[in-house]
Design a protein around this motif. Structure first.
Motif, mmCIF file in Angstrom:
data_model
loop_
_atom_site.group_PDB
_atom_site.id
_atom_site.type_symbol
_atom_site.label_atom_id
_atom_site.label_comp_id
_atom_site.label_asym_id
_atom_site.label_seq_id
_atom_site.Cartn_x
_atom_site.Cartn_y
_atom_site.Cartn_z
ATOM 1 N N TRP A 158 0.781 -1.230 0.000
ATOM 2 C CA TRP A 158 0.000 0.000 0.000
ATOM 3 C C TRP A 158 0.823 1.296 0.000
ATOM 4 N N ILE A 159 2.114 1.247 0.316
ATOM 5 C CA ILE A 159 2.927 2.464 0.346
ATOM 6 C C ILE A 159 3.462 2.777 -1.047
ATOM 7 N N GLU A 160 3.312 4.008 -1.462
ATOM 8 C CA GLU A 160 3.798 4.445 -2.764
ATOM 9 C C GLU A 160 5.333 4.417 -2.811
ATOM 10 N N ASP A 161 5.878 3.719 -3.819
ATOM 11 C CA ASP A 161 7.338 3.662 -3.959
ATOM 12 C C ASP A 161 7.778 3.871 -5.409
ATOM 13 N N GLY A 162 6.855 4.360 -6.236
ATOM 14 C CA GLY A 162 7.204 4.653 -7.618
ATOM 15 C C GLY A 162 7.132 3.478 -8.565
ATOM 16 N N THR A 163 6.725 2.306 -8.089
ATOM 17 C CA THR A 163 6.644 1.127 -8.956
ATOM 18 C C THR A 163 5.192 0.730 -9.164
ATOM 19 N N GLU A 164 4.967 -0.031 -10.223
ATOM 20 C CA GLU A 164 3.650 -0.616 -10.452
ATOM 21 C C GLU A 164 3.552 -1.895 -9.619
ATOM 22 N N LYS A 165 2.574 -1.932 -8.732
ATOM 23 C CA LYS A 165 2.464 -3.049 -7.784
ATOM 24 C C LYS A 165 1.794 -4.259 -8.434
ATOM 25 N N LYS A 166 2.430 -5.400 -8.303
ATOM 26 C CA LYS A 166 1.852 -6.655 -8.759
ATOM 27 C C LYS A 166 1.778 -7.632 -7.591
ATOM 28 N N TRP A 167 0.846 -8.564 -7.685
ATOM 29 C CA TRP A 167 0.708 -9.569 -6.638
ATOM 30 C C TRP A 167 2.019 -10.358 -6.472
ATOM 31 N N SER A 168 2.681 -10.609 -7.570
ATOM 32 C CA SER A 168 3.937 -11.375 -7.520
ATOM 33 C C SER A 168 5.052 -10.600 -6.824
ATOM 34 N N ASP A 169 4.919 -9.272 -6.702
ATOM 35 C CA ASP A 169 5.910 -8.483 -5.963
ATOM 36 C C ASP A 169 5.817 -8.764 -4.463
ATOM 37 N N ILE A 170 4.640 -9.118 -4.013
ATOM 38 C CA ILE A 170 4.416 -9.384 -2.586
ATOM 39 C C ILE A 170 4.797 -10.824 -2.259
ATOM 40 N N ASN A 171 4.466 -11.733 -3.182
ATOM 41 C CA ASN A 171 4.808 -13.147 -3.024
ATOM 42 C C ASN A 171 5.024 -13.734 -4.419
ATOM 43 N N PRO A 172 6.242 -14.254 -4.716
ATOM 44 C CA PRO A 172 6.553 -14.763 -6.052
ATOM 45 C C PRO A 172 5.603 -15.859 -6.529
ATOM 46 N N GLU A 173 4.924 -16.517 -5.592
ATOM 47 C CA GLU A 173 3.995 -17.579 -5.977
ATOM 48 C C GLU A 173 2.636 -17.043 -6.409
ATOM 49 N N TRP A 174 2.413 -15.755 -6.233
ATOM 50 C CA TRP A 174 1.131 -15.159 -6.586
ATOM 51 C C TRP A 174 1.148 -14.677 -8.040
ATOM 52 N N PRO A 175 -0.011 -14.394 -8.629
ATOM 53 C CA PRO A 175 -0.097 -14.039 -10.057
ATOM 54 C C PRO A 175 0.716 -12.796 -10.420
ATOM 55 N N ASP A 176 1.224 -12.800 -11.635
ATOM 56 C CA ASP A 176 1.965 -11.657 -12.167
ATOM 57 C C ASP A 176 0.964 -10.667 -12.763
ATOM 58 N N GLU A 177 0.048 -10.211 -11.874
ATOM 59 C CA GLU A 177 -1.026 -9.320 -12.280
ATOM 60 C C GLU A 177 -0.994 -8.046 -11.437
ATOM 61 N N LYS A 178 -1.369 -6.955 -12.058
ATOM 62 C CA LYS A 178 -1.382 -5.663 -11.377
ATOM 63 C C LYS A 178 -2.445 -5.651 -10.274
ATOM 64 N N ILE A 179 -2.065 -5.155 -9.087
ATOM 65 C CA ILE A 179 -3.021 -5.029 -7.977
ATOM 66 C C ILE A 179 -3.875 -3.787 -8.203
ATOM 67 N N VAL A 180 -5.169 -3.931 -8.027
ATOM 68 C CA VAL A 180 -6.094 -2.809 -8.158
ATOM 69 C C VAL A 180 -6.532 -2.398 -6.755
ATOM 70 N N PHE A 181 -6.220 -1.164 -6.373
ATOM 71 C CA PHE A 181 -6.434 -0.698 -5.002
ATOM 72 C C PHE A 181 -7.688 0.171 -4.891
ATOM 73 N N TYR A 182 -8.451 -0.081 -3.822
ATOM 74 C CA TYR A 182 -9.589 0.770 -3.468
ATOM 75 C C TYR A 182 -9.419 1.202 -2.008
ATOM 76 N N SER A 183 -9.561 2.507 -1.781
ATOM 77 C CA SER A 183 -9.317 3.036 -0.432
ATOM 78 C C SER A 183 -10.350 4.097 -0.072
ATOM 79 N N PRO A 184 -10.678 4.206 1.227
ATOM 80 C CA PRO A 184 -11.477 5.352 1.671
ATOM 81 C C PRO A 184 -10.762 6.655 1.325
#
Length: 324
Positions: A158-184
């Protein structure tokens, strides 16, 4: 009441048989007493009917509780007009400071700068805690790879670091798909709370779609397999058939884990802030606040939050009475 009337009639009959003509006087006196009692009862009921206006605004998280309270209250005091807006915690405090509302709903404690502005505006207030919430992380029902996240993983996500966040960035076993964020939105107390306990006040990921309306966040996650959002526990419970809740540090938000604090650090109290002068000067507002505190636990449980220990509500009632 029926037994009292039966006893009165029996006494009247006995008196008539024993005293003859004197019974007529007894009957007339009894009827007069009955009419007086009925009239006094009617007057008391009329005096209990209030008229007036009450206005509030604030947190979308707290809104379901207050909406339930207002609906129930209207059946008892139909001539009191209560309006409750949903501008988010921050937006609600802005209206409270401006003098536009009698009370402000909040999903976080009031900030020091907000206290200062209220002081400068000459507004004295009292904080009333009304329930517990567990800020909930949710994903799409078809998301079969995320079950639990750590606070460190949430930061990375959730913290902005200048990169496009993907599920695989959080865990290599997760999909190489862009995370879509919804926030209050940034006026939301839920946003503030998440910012404080998860983000450590770092910038939220810029790609997040923001809304002050939690229903918009719910719909966003329902419609996208790669979406994730956070909002109040009640909104998850109301949509649990179409959403999947994510455990945090292995703990799932439930009534028990929220109340005990085991669901840490995302368990939090919910508040109503009331203007002291309105409590003193507006009988309708005093009566509404009394009703709110008395019913808050029941209504919180009914809409999906967690009630406080009974002694907390008793303390709230004592604080309210001291302001009258």
């Amino acid at each position: 009441m029926k037994s009292w009337k039966y006893l009165l009639m029996t006494t009247m009959v006995g008196s008539a048989l024993a005293l003859g003509a004197c019974g007529t006087d007894s009957t007339e006196e009894a009827e007069t007493d009955t009419e007086s009692a009925s009239s006094a009862s009617k007057d008391s009921q009329e005096e209990a009917v209030l008229e007036g206006k009450v206005s509030g605004d604030g947190s979308s998280t707290v809104a379901p509780i207050l909406e339930a309270v207002v609906e129930e209250y209207s059946t008892e005091q139909s001539k009191v007009q209560v309006t409750v807006g949903v501008s988010g915690t921050g937006g609600g405090f802005e209206k409270f400071i401006a003098g536009d509302t009698d009370f402000s709903n909040a999903s976080r404690p009031i900030k020091e700068e907000e206290k200062q502005k209220l002081d400068e505006a000459g507004v004295d207030f009292t904080e009333f805690q009304i329930a517990y919430d567990g800020l909930s992380l949710v994903v799409n029902k078809d998301n079969d790879w995320v079950d639990s996240l750590t606070i460190e993983e949430l930061k990375k996500m959730w913290i902005e670091d200048g990169t496009e966040k993907k599920w695989s960035d959080i865990n290599p076993e997760w999909p190489d798909e862009k995370i879509v964020f919804y926030s209050p939105g940034t006026d939301s107390g839920t946003y503030d709370y998440f910012d404080e306990v998860v983000l450590d006040e770092a910038d939220l990921v810029k790609s997040a779609q923001l809304s002050e309306d939690d229903n918009v966040l719910v719909q966003g996650v329902q419609g996208d397999k790669n979406a994730i959002a956070f909002f109040g526990y009640a909104y998850y419970l109301a949509n649990q058939d179409t959403l999947k809740v994510v455990k945090v540090e292995g703990i799932e938000p439930t009534n028990e884990t929220i109340e005990s604090g085991e669901y840490s650090p995302l368990s939090r109290p919910l508040f109503v802030y009331a203007k002291n002068s309105a409590i003193k000067e507006n009988p309708a507002f005093y009566d509404f606040m009394k009703y709110t505190i008395e019913k808050a636990g029941e209504m919180a449980e009914a809409v999906g939050y967690v009630s406080l220990p009974e002694e907390e509500y008793e303390k709230g009632l004592a604080d309210l009475e001291a302001l009258k």
